[in-house]
Design an enzyme around this catalytic site. Sequence first.
Site, PDB file in Angstrom:
ATOM      1  N   CYS B  97      42.199  11.299 102.088  1.00 25.66           N
ATOM      2  CA  CYS B  97      42.642  12.480 101.683  1.00 25.66           C
ATOM      3  C   CYS B  97      42.671  13.511 102.545  1.00 25.66           C
ATOM      4  O   CYS B  97      43.496  14.580 102.893  1.00 25.66           O
ATOM      5  CB  CYS B  97      41.694  13.136 100.412  1.00 25.66           C
ATOM      6  SG  CYS B  97      41.519  12.032  99.222  1.00 25.66           S
ATOM      7  N   CYS B 100      45.646  14.532 105.406  1.00 22.68           N
ATOM      8  CA  CYS B 100      46.590  15.663 105.078  1.00 22.68           C
ATOM      9  C   CYS B 100      45.986  16.830 104.821  1.00 22.68           C
ATOM     10  O   CYS B 100      46.311  17.886 105.353  1.00 22.68           O
ATOM     11  CB  CYS B 100      47.583  15.298 103.890  1.00 22.68           C
ATOM     12  SG  CYS B 100      48.524  13.633 104.215  1.00 22.68           S
ATOM     13  N   HIS B 101      44.897  16.799 104.005  1.00 21.14           N
ATOM     14  CA  HIS B 101      44.469  18.168 103.393  1.00 21.14           C
ATOM     15  C   HIS B 101      43.429  18.474 104.606  1.00 21.14           C
ATOM     16  O   HIS B 101      42.182  18.474 104.177  1.00 21.14           O
ATOM     17  CB  HIS B 101      43.745  17.873 101.959  1.00 21.14           C
ATOM     18  CG  HIS B 101      44.947  17.652 101.045  1.00 21.14           C
ATOM     19  ND1 HIS B 101      45.841  18.522 100.533  1.00 21.14           N
ATOM     20  CD2 HIS B 101      45.224  16.298 100.425  1.00 21.14           C
ATOM     21  CE1 HIS B 101      46.489  17.711  99.689  1.00 21.14           C
ATOM     22  NE2 HIS B 101      45.976  16.531  99.545  1.00 21.14           N
ATOM     23  N   CYS B 198      40.354  17.773  64.495  1.00 23.59           N
ATOM     24  CA  CYS B 198      39.775  18.207  65.833  1.00 23.59           C
ATOM     25  C   CYS B 198      39.356  19.618  64.901  1.00 23.59           C
ATOM     26  O   CYS B 198      38.074  19.944  65.443  1.00 23.59           O
ATOM     27  CB  CYS B 198      40.530  18.658  66.899  1.00 23.59           C
ATOM     28  SG  CYS B 198      41.189  17.227  67.571  1.00 23.59           S
ATOM     29  N   CYS B 201      35.733  20.269  62.909  1.00 23.43           N
ATOM     30  CA  CYS B 201      34.620  20.654  63.519  1.00 23.43           C
ATOM     31  C   CYS B 201      34.585  21.760  64.437  1.00 23.43           C
ATOM     32  O   CYS B 201      33.822  22.660  64.329  1.00 23.43           O
ATOM     33  CB  CYS B 201      34.132  19.414  64.369  1.00 23.43           C
ATOM     34  SG  CYS B 201      33.624  17.962  63.362  1.00 23.43           S
ATOM     35  N   HIS B 202      35.820  21.566  65.380  1.00 18.11           N
ATOM     36  CA  HIS B 202      35.485  22.550  66.463  1.00 18.11           C
ATOM     37  C   HIS B 202      36.074  23.905  66.070  1.00 18.11           C
ATOM     38  O   HIS B 202      35.957  25.017  66.922  1.00 18.11           O
ATOM     39  CB  HIS B 202      36.178  21.972  67.770  1.00 18.11           C
ATOM     40  CG  HIS B 202      35.297  20.634  68.023  1.00 18.11           C
ATOM     41  ND1 HIS B 202      33.988  20.749  68.521  1.00 18.11           N
ATOM     42  CD2 HIS B 202      35.818  19.374  68.248  1.00 18.11           C
ATOM     43  CE1 HIS B 202      33.873  19.498  68.568  1.00 18.11           C
ATOM     44  NE2 HIS B 202      34.854  18.604  68.530  1.00 18.11           N
ATOM     45  N   ARG B 239      36.487  11.888  76.438  1.00 21.78           N
ATOM     46  CA  ARG B 239      35.970  12.414  75.429  1.00 21.78           C
ATOM     47  C   ARG B 239      36.688  12.609  74.143  1.00 21.78           C
ATOM     48  O   ARG B 239      36.070  12.365  72.939  1.00 21.78           O
ATOM     49  CB  ARG B 239      35.454  13.884  75.900  1.00 21.78           C
ATOM     50  CG  ARG B 239      34.507  14.542  74.705  1.00 21.78           C
ATOM     51  CD  ARG B 239      33.203  14.095  75.018  1.00 21.78           C
ATOM     52  NE  ARG B 239      32.226  14.426  73.776  1.00 21.78           N
ATOM     53  CZ  ARG B 239      32.189  13.898  72.626  1.00 21.78           C
ATOM     54  NH1 ARG B 239      32.994  13.008  72.435  1.00 21.78           N
ATOM     55  NH2 ARG B 239      31.339  14.479  71.823  1.00 21.78           N
ATOM     56  N   CYS B 243      35.574  11.199  70.166  1.00 18.54           N
ATOM     57  CA  CYS B 243      35.503  11.899  69.192  1.00 18.54           C
ATOM     58  C   CYS B 243      36.328  11.045  68.228  1.00 18.54           C
ATOM     59  O   CYS B 243      35.918  11.184  66.889  1.00 18.54           O
ATOM     60  CB  CYS B 243      36.231  13.246  69.495  1.00 18.54           C
ATOM     61  SG  CYS B 243      35.296  14.589  69.913  1.00 18.54           S
TER      62      CYS B 243
END
Lengths: 109, 282
Positions: B97, B100-101, B198, B201-202, B239, B243
């Site tokens: 990486c 180039c960076h 979703c 709950c959220h 995640r 869920c």
Amino acid sequence: MADNVKPRVRVPRSAAAGEAFEIKTLISHKMESGQRKDSDGNPIPRSIINHFSCDFNGENVIQAALEGAISTNPYIQFEASIEESGTFTFTWQDDDGSEYTDSKDIAVG
Amino acid sequence: MKKFTLSAAVAATIAIFAGAASAESNSAVLTIDGQEITLRAAAPDYIDVDEVISGWSFRTAETQALQMDDFDNPGMIFVDQAIDDWNTVDGSEGKSCASCHTGGPEEFAGLRAELPRWDEAQGKVMNMEDYINLSRVEHMGAEPWKWAKPRMDAMVALISLQSRGMPINVAVDGPAADMWEAGRELYYTRVGQLDMACSNCHEDNYGVMIRADHLSQGQINGFPTYRLKNAKLNSTHARFSGCMKNIRAQPFAVGSDEFRALELYVASRGNGLSVEGPSVRN
């Protein structure tokens, strides 16, 4: 040597003589307990850090015996006080015999 | 119709509890090594809550403390591992990486805050994993990394960290609008044996306990997240998958179009909060 083992230590750069300050240590290690089995049902051999010690100018500050139930990436925090400037050295001993060390200088003032 | 009225009443009652439950941690700003993290912000007009709240606010004091100091944050271990990967040459081009960076990962300050975003050159909505694999395949000649695996999650964490403290600013209009709409559809679609969306709950119930869990708004500004539960970094898609298993649904695949759309939509629900990754949650 286990993979990706890297010790980290945080010690203040300076401290007042005789006054307690905090030292934090963390070492990345998988801490395989020896109780687990792989997908073929064979036990995975224990591979942990079994001993930690911290010395200041050659004098022992703290020692810890670590056992199989210690979590991955063990984090140990304690307090110390010093009367003179010097160097803290930290040593972790692995089950496979390798030793990881780190050191930090500290000045009284 | 009757059912609808009932659920509205339940939501109202819960909103009162939500205020009470998060009272102990209603501070608006968290400071990590001098960087300010916005924990509460006015909600974007396209979502149905008054205020967007970082998941940090819903955690216990002990868990919160872990994120307040980078030394204590176990997610930083993986950031360190990603720095090693950053400098490791891989693939047929003999590049890392860093080849180039040359400005280091700092070059990517601000990137995490805008992702996922429409990329004109690629002709699709890109997220962090896409960009990492694009670089690996096209510039390094290396094998792409699998999503939601340790090396990928660590690299996402390293790049996210460069944007920490910056406000999430995900575009919901323009060429990404269709995908965003699809994500919203998924967010409100009940699935699984427990027949939950979703939003149940959220959005309707954040701030209350679901058995032993304190429900958050499900914001993803803190991802990748170090979870005490599994002692590793967790990606957004992993995640989502967790869920869906919790509600006894068959999860979509990590990296699937469904999860990409959902990620875009959920990310946009956090517009105004700060990038926190890698955060610490339970």
